[in-house]
Design an enzyme around this catalytic site. Structure first.
Site, PDB file in Angstrom:
ATOM      1  N   GLY A  76       0.808  -1.207   0.000  1.00  0.00           N
ATOM      2  CA  GLY A  76       0.000   0.000   0.000  1.00  0.00           C
ATOM      3  C   GLY A  76       0.844   1.262   0.000  1.00  0.00           C
ATOM      4  O   GLY A  76       2.009   1.253   0.404  1.00  0.00           O
ATOM      5  N   SER A  77       0.245   2.340  -0.475  1.00  0.00           N
ATOM      6  CA  SER A  77       0.906   3.637  -0.378  1.00  0.00           C
ATOM      7  C   SER A  77       0.850   4.105   1.078  1.00  0.00           C
ATOM      8  O   SER A  77       0.199   3.509   1.929  1.00  0.00           O
ATOM      9  CB  SER A  77       0.220   4.650  -1.290  1.00  0.00           C
ATOM     10  OG  SER A  77       0.322   4.250  -2.637  1.00  0.00           O
ATOM     11  N   HIS A 136       0.348   0.081   9.467  1.00  0.00           N
ATOM     12  CA  HIS A 136      -0.869   0.539   8.807  1.00  0.00           C
ATOM     13  C   HIS A 136      -1.721   1.436   9.690  1.00  0.00           C
ATOM     14  O   HIS A 136      -2.947   1.479   9.550  1.00  0.00           O
ATOM     15  CB  HIS A 136      -1.698  -0.666   8.326  1.00  0.00           C
ATOM     16  CG  HIS A 136      -1.003  -1.476   7.288  1.00  0.00           C
ATOM     17  ND1 HIS A 136      -0.683  -2.804   7.454  1.00  0.00           N
ATOM     18  CD2 HIS A 136      -0.513  -1.130   6.071  1.00  0.00           C
ATOM     19  CE1 HIS A 136      -0.058  -3.246   6.387  1.00  0.00           C
ATOM     20  NE2 HIS A 136       0.066  -2.245   5.528  1.00  0.00           N
ATOM     21  N   ASP A 139      14.293  32.451  17.921  1.00  0.00           N
ATOM     22  CA  ASP A 139      14.042  31.020  17.845  1.00  0.00           C
ATOM     23  C   ASP A 139      13.771  30.391  19.203  1.00  0.00           C
ATOM     24  O   ASP A 139      13.696  29.165  19.324  1.00  0.00           O
ATOM     25  CB  ASP A 139      15.213  30.293  17.179  1.00  0.00           C
ATOM     26  CG  ASP A 139      16.553  30.636  17.817  1.00  0.00           C
ATOM     27  OD1 ASP A 139      16.550  31.394  18.803  1.00  0.00           O
ATOM     28  OD2 ASP A 139      17.577  30.152  17.320  1.00  0.00           O
ATOM     29  N   GLY A 140      13.620  31.216  20.247  1.00  0.00           N
ATOM     30  CA  GLY A 140      13.161  30.724  21.529  1.00  0.00           C
ATOM     31  C   GLY A 140      14.169  29.985  22.368  1.00  0.00           C
ATOM     32  O   GLY A 140      13.789  29.293  23.318  1.00  0.00           O
ATOM     33  N   GLY A 186      31.130  41.153  16.711  1.00  0.00           N
ATOM     34  CA  GLY A 186      29.743  40.817  16.414  1.00  0.00           C
ATOM     35  C   GLY A 186      29.125  41.673  15.332  1.00  0.00           C
ATOM     36  O   GLY A 186      28.102  41.297  14.752  1.00  0.00           O
ATOM     37  N   ASP A 232      14.406  43.670  22.778  1.00  0.00           N
ATOM     38  CA  ASP A 232      15.330  42.626  22.343  1.00  0.00           C
ATOM     39  C   ASP A 232      15.677  41.707  23.518  1.00  0.00           C
ATOM     40  O   ASP A 232      16.097  42.191  24.581  1.00  0.00           O
ATOM     41  CB  ASP A 232      16.604  43.246  21.789  1.00  0.00           C
ATOM     42  CG  ASP A 232      17.609  42.181  21.385  1.00  0.00           C
ATOM     43  OD1 ASP A 232      17.380  41.512  20.367  1.00  0.00           O
ATOM     44  OD2 ASP A 232      18.597  42.006  22.124  1.00  0.00           O
TER      45      ASP A 232
END
Length: 550
Positions: free
Chosen positions: A27-28, A191, A365-366, A453, A521
């Site tokens: 099956g797919s 499945h 990005d936390g 930086g 910031d």
């Protein structure tokens, strides 16, 4: 005539008549299986059914007719009733037409073992069968010899899976099973069905232990057995998580003295988007290893799999973070003082982890809160060794080493650089550094961070808090250390607050553009928090170690 859901090799790579053709399918929803294994070194054809449904008899038969050579065809079938019936009937139809056809049944499910009336389910061992049979067929082995090699492999092969969540069939409004926030499913098939047992979520290492133990018990593997290990994503498992599990599996196998010669990790036979993984362990001999090492020019399997080195992991000696005095006490009164304030700053960063993380999620990005807290905890853990540093410069250098190694992202290198520049300024000073020395050191550190930086005041970065704090200290004149620090903390906080009105031009915040306006910031806020922690620590203390009022 409509196109059939069959993937075959290109005419240029089609086998000669002295080689047996290999056909698999199912099956797919298991992508990259089975189409991803069509090519030199593995399959000649893959027959695709609807999602989680066996291909039809007619399509399997069409694949046999399209690819079979005079030597014949070999069908690789997973042990599910629909697959066995459809592939089996297609094989009978081909034999009637004079095409030699053999069929291999893959049944490697360790979760059910031999307890099920339908027998073991066919799982990810199918991929290894594709590889073994494919390599043998390319070498020109006759069908009987290929079948014997595969049966030898399957006799010592088992698979066990674990799911962290269900998958959704296309068009379905609910999955076949549901899991709570802390539940996992053990021993499932491919499945989307539920497994053999519901359990509590566990660490990767604990999951690896259970997967390995189940397979070892199922196949009766003993110490010293030669094996290969395939770690398979069920579809929704990130590669990082899968590699962590792979490492834990290898450790668990090594702990049982099973000798792993090859290992793979990736999405090989999936269940749509299901989060989870399966482990397949197969016993091998020299001949099977040779077949696994043969080249395979397919999309979904490595072209060549090298043998693992006999020595296992390579140990790389790392330099010591810093050296400590041997007398066990503080090397100087000023080091004890610096250590007291460093721990106050570290505690503040640990306590502010959630605040900084929430801010960073909005514009980055936390990870800022987590990274800084991790570095702060590492500094606290090294307290006993830091306390024995001979002077302020060496102390700052030692903290810089810790920060560089423990704090990730951009913050780690920048804070490490700040501390190194300060240490360089303080090096060679006799006695405890004066307030003017500390002011000059912070100014040097701030300037070095800006140069390396690439940020300047007004770019909405940590510099918007660090630079005004350094300027405040430089302009403090003869004020007490306490007042100087309070003023610097106020300047840092004012600078951090001002970043909420700026459009960031550097760092991850710059990626969100105007959406960052209104949010201070996170890096600047972190700097302000540290100066405020230092000011509070000084307010609670008496006079400094060099006799001046703090």
């Amino acid at each position: 005539m409509p196109a059939l859901p069959i993937i075959v090799r290109s005419p240029e790579s089609k086998k000669q008549d002295d080689r047996v053709a290999l056909i698999s399918g199912g099956g797919s929803g298991h992508e990259p299986a089975h189409a991803g294994y069509v090519g030199t070194g593995m399959l000649d054809a893959a027959v695709l059914g609807p999602v989680f449904t066996s291909p039809s008899v007619d399509n399997v038969y069409a694949a046999i007719v399209a690819t079979a050579t005079k030597t014949g065809a070999l069908l690789i079938v997973k042990n599910y009733t629909g697959d066995r019936l459809n592939f089996g009937l297609a094989a009978e139809m081909a034999r009637v037409e004079g095409i030699p056809v053999e069929m291999i049944i893959v049944a490697d499910d360790a979760a059910l073992g031999d307890s099920s009336g339908a027998g073991r389910r066919g799982l990810t061992a199918t991929v290894l069968v594709h590889k073994i049979a494919g390599a043998a067929a390319e070498r020109g082995w006759p069908p009987a010899q290929i079948v014997a090699a595969v049966e030898r492999l399957l006799a010592g092969t088992a698979t066990m899976g674990v799911a962290l969540g269900p998958c959704y069939l296309p068009g379905a409004t609910a999955p076949n099973f549901a899991l709570g926030d802390t539940e996992i499913e053990w021993g499932l098939g491919i499945h989307g069905e539920a497994g053999s047992e519901l359990g509590e979520i566990a660490r990767s290492a604990d999951i690896a232990e259970r997967l390995v133990d189940t397979i070892v018990a199922d196949r009766g593997l003993s110490a010293g057995t030669d094996v290969v290990a395939l770690i398979n994503s069920l579809g929704g498992t990130p590669d990082l998580d899968l590699r962590i599990l792979q490492g834990d599996v290898l450790a668990a196998l090594a702990a049982r003295d099973l000798r792993v010669h090859m290992t793979w990790a990736g999405p090989f036979l999936t269940s749509l988007e299901m989060p989870g993984a399966s482990l397949t362990v197969a016993t091998v001999d020299a001949e099977l290893l040779e077949l696994l090492a043969d080249d395979a020019r397919v999309v979904a399997f490595p072209q060549t799999t090298p043998l693992l080195g006999p020595s296992g992991a390579v140990t790389v000696a790392a330099p010591e973070l810093f050296e400590a005095d041997t007398d066990g006490g503080a090397s100087s009164p000023d080091v004890a003082e610096i250590h007291e304030f460093t721990e106050a700053i570290a505690d503040a960063l640990i306590n502010a982890e959630s605040e900084l993380t929430d801010l960073d999620r909005q514009v980055g990005d936390g990870d800022l809160g987590t990274n800084l807290a991790r570095g702060a905890k590492a500094v606290c853990a090294a307290s006993a060794r830091l306390y024995t540093q001979p002077d302020a410069a060496r102390y700052l250098t030692a903290v810089s080493d810790i920060v560089r190694r423990e704090v990730g992202g951009t913050s780690g290198p920048l804070y490490s650089l700040l501390l190194l520049a300060m240490a360089e300024r303080l090096a060679g000073i006799d006695g405890a550094p004066s307030p003017a020395d500390w002011s000059a050191a912070l100014g040097d550190g701030s300037a070095r961070v800006q140069v390396v930086g690439g940020a300047a005041p007004g770019d909405s970065t940590m510099i918007d808090a660090l630079h005004p704090a350094a300027q405040s200290l430089a302009a403090a004149g003869g004020a007490s250390a306490k007042q100087r620090t309070v003023d610097a903390a106020d300047a840092a906080r004012s600078g951090a607050t001002s970043t909420a009105t700026l459009k960031p031009s550097l760092g991850r915040s710059s990626y969100v553009g105007d959406r960052a306006i209104g949010i201070p910031d996170p890096g600047a806020v972190a700097v302000a928090l540290q100066f405020e922690a230092l000011a509070r620590a000084l307010a609670l203390s008496g006079t400094s170690t060099n006799g001046t009022a703090r």
